[in-house]
Design a protein around this motif. Structure first.
Motif, PDB file in Angstrom:
ATOM      1  N   GLY A 129       0.851  -1.190   0.000  1.00 33.09           N
ATOM      2  CA  GLY A 129       0.000   0.000   0.000  1.00 33.09           C
ATOM      3  C   GLY A 129       0.880   1.230   0.000  1.00 33.09           C
ATOM      4  N   GLU A 130       0.722   2.056   1.028  1.00 37.25           N
ATOM      5  CA  GLU A 130       1.507   3.276   1.157  1.00 37.25           C
ATOM      6  C   GLU A 130       2.882   3.008   1.757  1.00 37.25           C
ATOM      7  OE1 GLU A 130      -0.148   7.083   1.194  1.00 37.25           O
ATOM      8  OE2 GLU A 130      -0.238   5.746  -0.562  1.00 37.25           O
ATOM      9  N   ARG A 131       3.020   1.799   2.291  1.00 37.44           N
ATOM     10  CA  ARG A 131       4.245   1.518   3.056  1.00 37.44           C
ATOM     11  C   ARG A 131       5.342   0.933   2.177  1.00 37.44           C
ATOM     12  NH1 ARG A 131       3.244  -0.249   8.602  1.00 37.44           N
ATOM     13  NH2 ARG A 131       4.033  -2.298   7.992  1.00 37.44           N
ATOM     14  N   ILE A 132       6.537   1.456   2.403  1.00 36.63           N
ATOM     15  CA  ILE A 132       7.713   1.013   1.646  1.00 36.63           C
ATOM     16  C   ILE A 132       8.621   0.285   2.628  1.00 36.63           C
ATOM     17  CG2 ILE A 132       9.733   1.814   0.341  1.00 36.63           C
ATOM     18  CD1 ILE A 132       7.160   2.418  -1.125  1.00 36.63           C
ATOM     19  N   ILE A 133       8.911  -0.996   2.301  1.00 37.86           N
ATOM     20  CA  ILE A 133       9.768  -1.764   3.214  1.00 37.86           C
ATOM     21  C   ILE A 133      11.122  -2.017   2.557  1.00 37.86           C
ATOM     22  CG2 ILE A 133       9.986  -3.945   4.485  1.00 37.86           C
ATOM     23  CD1 ILE A 133       6.781  -3.879   4.311  1.00 37.86           C
ATOM     24  N   VAL A 134      12.166  -1.608   3.260  1.00 35.44           N
ATOM     25  CA  VAL A 134      13.531  -1.715   2.713  1.00 35.44           C
ATOM     26  C   VAL A 134      14.257  -2.860   3.415  1.00 35.44           C
ATOM     27  CG1 VAL A 134      15.736  -0.507   2.452  1.00 35.44           C
ATOM     28  CG2 VAL A 134      13.581   0.763   2.238  1.00 35.44           C
ATOM     29  N   PRO A 135      14.830  -3.788   2.654  1.00 36.20           N
ATOM     30  CA  PRO A 135      15.546  -4.895   3.298  1.00 36.20           C
ATOM     31  C   PRO A 135      16.830  -4.408   3.969  1.00 36.20           C
ATOM     32  CG  PRO A 135      15.894  -4.973   0.944  1.00 36.20           C
ATOM     33  CD  PRO A 135      14.933  -3.853   1.189  1.00 36.20           C
ATOM     34  N   PRO A 136      17.350  -5.177   4.924  1.00 38.72           N
ATOM     35  CA  PRO A 136      18.608  -4.779   5.574  1.00 38.72           C
ATOM     36  C   PRO A 136      19.771  -4.825   4.578  1.00 38.72           C
ATOM     37  CG  PRO A 136      17.822  -6.914   6.447  1.00 38.72           C
ATOM     38  CD  PRO A 136      16.823  -6.458   5.437  1.00 38.72           C
ATOM     39  N   GLY A 137      20.928  -4.294   4.981  1.00 38.16           N
ATOM     40  CA  GLY A 137      22.140  -4.393   4.138  1.00 38.16           C
ATOM     41  C   GLY A 137      22.392  -3.134   3.316  1.00 38.16           C
TER      42      GLY A 137
END
Ligand code: AMP
Ligand code: MG
Length: 414
Positions: A129-137
């Motif tokens: 949705g509106e949320r952006i999830i960034v992986p670690p690293g």
């Protein structure tokens, strides 16, 4: 020019067996550099010699910007999902400022929004949705190009003496500069000498050859960006030669002739040069090429090249080219010697530098070189078939197949 200076520079050297490096050094020691400059529009500067510093009045790039398509973020916020608050495109900056937990969709070349310090590439993020999830690293400051990272305002990037190549045209354009100061072009007058020379268009009479030297000279000089004055063929007659030398030396910075510099019966070029100016005659310890004259008539420098077509090209490339580029104001223009493995035995006598015509080719991962075959100084085909000179140094003796040799490539990236 000062003959005494050259002679002293050659002190202890035999003019009848002058080493190539010594002859080059002696020529260099008395050449002036062109002072006059002119302003030209940027495109016309291609191939010319720069006569000014190029000092950026702006940073390039002018702003911090993104190196990738993705999301501009605050690195400290990456642990939690982010909220997308807008878009930054190249040429269309995002007007706001990133607060805690916010990110901006960003494209390559777009200005970094205020508050953002890193860019995460779009391929790795997950959108919910509106949320952006960034992986670690991720790393802080990644994928950001900083203002002035290419060119910094106030710090000269190009200098007088540099050749303007395609990269320099682009670099100068990236600074918004449309006109630049370059050295004026060097002027070279040239003619071929010989009673046996026929011109294109005429039928060959017995004993005649078509004059090819003026055409190789035309080609070699044109490629160096020189203003040419082709004065045609001059017969082996002292009056005609004198007239030609006087005219050429009044018109040009440099006069180049071919033929008539050996000691044959019709070789009047030597006499005339000596009568009209300060001239030295050298037998150079090289092959092909041997006889060559160098000197000055009036204000013009003079190169009397041999007549044989291959010798003309070899002496031009080994002596005249360097001299002309130096006079034209170019900094270091030496053609590098590279190593290749001899693919065959090469015959060579110590005590002279040889410029055999070679073909560099690749065999597996190795670069090898073979000769073009027949190496006579009249065999112009050898220059056409070759893609390099095989330079066999003064002291060197015959080469056995498999040994490394020096080669000088005719062409690079055009
Ligand atoms: P020269 O140095 O005048 O004795 O000439 C040496 C050789 O080069 C002779 O075989 C000439 O015919 C040849 N030659 C001289 N000038 C030219 C030229 N312009 N074009 C083709 N061959 C030439
Ligand atoms: Mg001749």
């Amino acid at each position: 020019m000062n003959i005494a200076r050259i002679v002293s520079c050659l002190d202890g050297y035999d003019p009848d067996a002058l080493r190539v490096d010594k002859a080059r050094e002696a020529i260099r020691s008395c050449l002036p550099r062109i002072e006059e400059t002119e302003k030209v529009p940027i495109r016309e500067a291609l191939g010319r010699v720069l006569a000014q510093d190029i000092v950026p009045q702006i940073d390039v790039p002018a702003h911090d910007n993104s190196a990738m398509d993705g999301y501009a973020v605050r690195f400290a916020d990456l642990e939690k999902p982010l909220r997308e608050i807008g878009t930054a495109l190249a040429g269309k900056p995002f007007a706001g400022k990133l607060g805690p937990g916010e990110c901006v969709r960003i494209m390559t070349g777009a200005v970094m929004p205020e508050g953002a310090d890193s860019v995460v590439i779009q391929e790795v993020v997950k959108k919910q949705g509106e949320r952006i999830i960034v992986p670690p690293g991720q790393k802080k400051a990644q994928n950001v190009r900083y203002a002035g990272e290419d060119l910094r305002r106030g710090k000269a990037v190009l200098h007088p003496g540099q050749l303007v190549r395609p990269a320099e045209l682009g670099l100068i354009a990236s600074l918004g500069i449309g006109e630049l100061r370059v050295k004026r072009r060097l002027k070279v007058a040239f003619f071929a000498t010989g009673d046996e020379l026929a011109s294109i268009g005429a039928a060959l009479k017995e004993g005649e050859v078509y004059d090819s030297n003026r055409y190789t000279l035309h080609g070699m000089l044109t490629r160096l960006g020189i203003v040419l004055m082709d004065m045609g063929v001059v017969r082996d007659r002292p009056e005609d030669l004198e007239k030609a030398f006087r005219k050429a030396s009044g018109l040009a910075d440099v006069v180049i002739t071919t033929g008539g510099v050996s000691v044959g019966e019709a070789d009047f070029v030597r006499q005339l040069m000596a009568k009209l100016g300060e001239v030295l005659f050298w037998k150079i310890a090289m092959r092909p090429g041997r006889p060559m004259a160098f000197g000055k008539i009036g204000n013009a420098f003079l190169f009397g090249l041999p007549g044989n077509p291959v010798a003309v090209m070899v002496t031009f490339y080994q002596f005249v080219r360097d001299a002309l580029l130096y006079m034209a104001g170019r900094e270091a223009a030496e053609v590098p010697l590279l190593k290749a493995l001899a693919a065959e035995n090469l015959r060579k006598v110590p005590g002279r530098t040889e410029y055999q015509r070679g073909i560099v080719f690749r065999e597996g991962s190795e670069w090898k070189v073979r000769t073009t075959g027949q190496q006579g100084s009249g065999v112009l085909r050898s220059m056409s078939e070759a893609n390099c000179f095989i330079v066999l140094e003064h002291e060197r003796s015959s080469v056995t197949a498999g040994e490394p040799v020096s080669v000088q490539l005719f062409e690079g990236l055009a």
